[in-house]
Design a protein around this motif. Structure first.
Motif, short mmCIF file in Angstrom:
data_model
loop_
_atom_site.label_atom_id
_atom_site.label_comp_id
_atom_site.label_asym_id
_atom_site.label_seq_id
_atom_site.Cartn_x
_atom_site.Cartn_y
_atom_site.Cartn_z
N GLY A 1 0.76 7.65 -6.22
CA GLY A 1 -0.38 8.23 -6.51
C GLY A 1 -1.78 7.46 -6.25
N VAL A 2 -1.71 6.31 -6.02
CA VAL A 2 -2.73 5.67 -6.00
C VAL A 2 -3.47 5.78 -4.52
CG1 VAL A 2 -3.76 3.00 -5.40
CG2 VAL A 2 -2.03 3.34 -7.22
N HIS B 1 -8.51 2.48 -4.70
CA HIS B 1 -9.70 3.28 -5.26
C HIS B 1 -9.71 2.47 -6.80
CE1 HIS B 1 -12.19 6.24 -7.10
NE2 HIS B 1 -12.08 6.84 -5.90
N PRO B 2 -11.00 2.22 -7.19
CA PRO B 2 -11.03 1.54 -8.63
C PRO B 2 -10.34 2.39 -9.70
CG PRO B 2 -12.98 1.77 -7.49
CD PRO B 2 -12.02 2.35 -6.39
N LYS B 3 -10.54 3.76 -9.54
CA LYS B 3 -10.20 4.78 -10.55
C LYS B 3 -8.64 4.60 -10.90
CE LYS B 3 -13.98 7.53 -10.91
NZ LYS B 3 -14.75 8.79 -10.24
N ASP B 4 -7.98 3.97 -9.93
CA ASP B 4 -6.41 3.85 -9.91
C ASP B 4 -5.92 2.41 -10.20
OD1 ASP B 4 -6.44 6.44 -9.02
OD2 ASP B 4 -6.23 6.02 -7.04
N ALA C 1 0.85 -1.09 -0.12
CA ALA C 1 0.02 0.21 0.13
C ALA C 1 0.92 1.21 0.15
CB ALA C 1 -1.01 -0.10 1.19
N ARG C 2 2.03 1.03 0.86
CA ARG C 2 2.93 2.29 0.76
C ARG C 2 3.70 2.66 -0.45
NH1 ARG C 2 4.69 0.58 5.61
NH2 ARG C 2 6.61 -0.33 4.35
N VAL C 3 3.98 1.47 -1.18
CA VAL C 3 4.66 1.79 -2.47
C VAL C 3 3.71 2.28 -3.53
CG1 VAL C 3 5.75 0.51 -4.43
CG2 VAL C 3 6.56 0.03 -2.05
N VAL C 4 2.54 1.72 -3.48
CA VAL C 4 1.45 2.18 -4.53
C VAL C 4 1.01 3.60 -4.28
CG1 VAL C 4 1.13 -0.13 -5.52
CG2 VAL C 4 -0.40 0.89 -3.58
N ALA C 5 0.72 3.89 -3.15
CA ALA C 5 0.44 5.16 -2.50
C ALA C 5 1.34 6.11 -3.00
CB ALA C 5 0.08 5.27 -1.10
#
Ligand code: CMX
Length: 147
Positions: free
Chosen positions: A98-99, A120-123, A91-95
């Motif tokens: 910008g996710v 988030h689905p849009k991500d 989660a940290r890496v993708v956040a």
């Protein structure tokens, strides 16, 4: 790191009716139903050799999946779930890229007590994604000496 596909989750209006239909028409055995109070769902699974089909119904009127059923009264695919070796790290890496990781940041758990998070689905190309840290898969990998 993403390690596999855990399950596809379908929200249904009635778990019992859905389980009966999967058994009668497709010969699929749906396991015992359990409630995940934190997530507001009553769920049961079909265990397939490579992944699960998860069926969920709201366990309380203010369940997040009640909103889904209002929009999709006949039910439908709610999310798919990827196994990861470490939910917090993934989660940290993708956040960092910008996710949007959904929720208030407090740890979330599935009905088996495994750590989960939702993206988030849009991500993720329009689909709601759950990340799941499967204790057994992580342990099995480590016991084989794999990183
Ligand atoms: N498919 C597509 N989009 C969805 C969606 C879905 N199933 N659910 C929510 N969204 C969209 C929303 O419309 C919203 O979009 P916008 O930001 O563009 O308006 C966005 O995703 C965020 O949704 P939200 O409701 O504003 O965000 P929350 O943080 O309040 O909650 C979520 C998001 C998905 C975690 C919650 O709605 C939910 O469904 N919770 C249940 C989770 C679940 O399935 N748990 C199962 C556990 C199973 C187990 O125990 O094993």
């Amino acid at each position: 790191m993403i390690t596999g596909l855990s399950h596809v989750s379908i929200v249904v209006a009635s778990l019992d009716a859905a389980a009966k239909r999967l058994k009668e028409v497709y010969g699929l055995e749906v396991g015992a139903a359990r409630v995940n109070e934190q997530q507001g769902v009553r769920l049961a699974c079909v265990e397939l050799p490579n992944a699960r089909i998860e069926l969920m119904e709201p366990s309380r009127p203010d369940s997040p999946v009640s909103k889904f059923l209002e929009k999709n009264p006949a039910g439908g695919i709610h999310h798919f779930c990827l196994n990861v070796d470490d939910v917090a790290a993934t989660a940290r890496v993708v956040a960092g890229m910008g996710v949007r990781v959904l929720g208030d940041g407090s740890p979330q758990h599935n009905v088996h007590g495994e750590r989960i998070a939702f993206l988030h689905p849009k991500d993720f190309l329009g689909a709601l994604v759950e990340l799941e840290e499967s204790k057994s898969k992580v342990e099995s990998r480590k016991s084989k000496g794999k990183p």
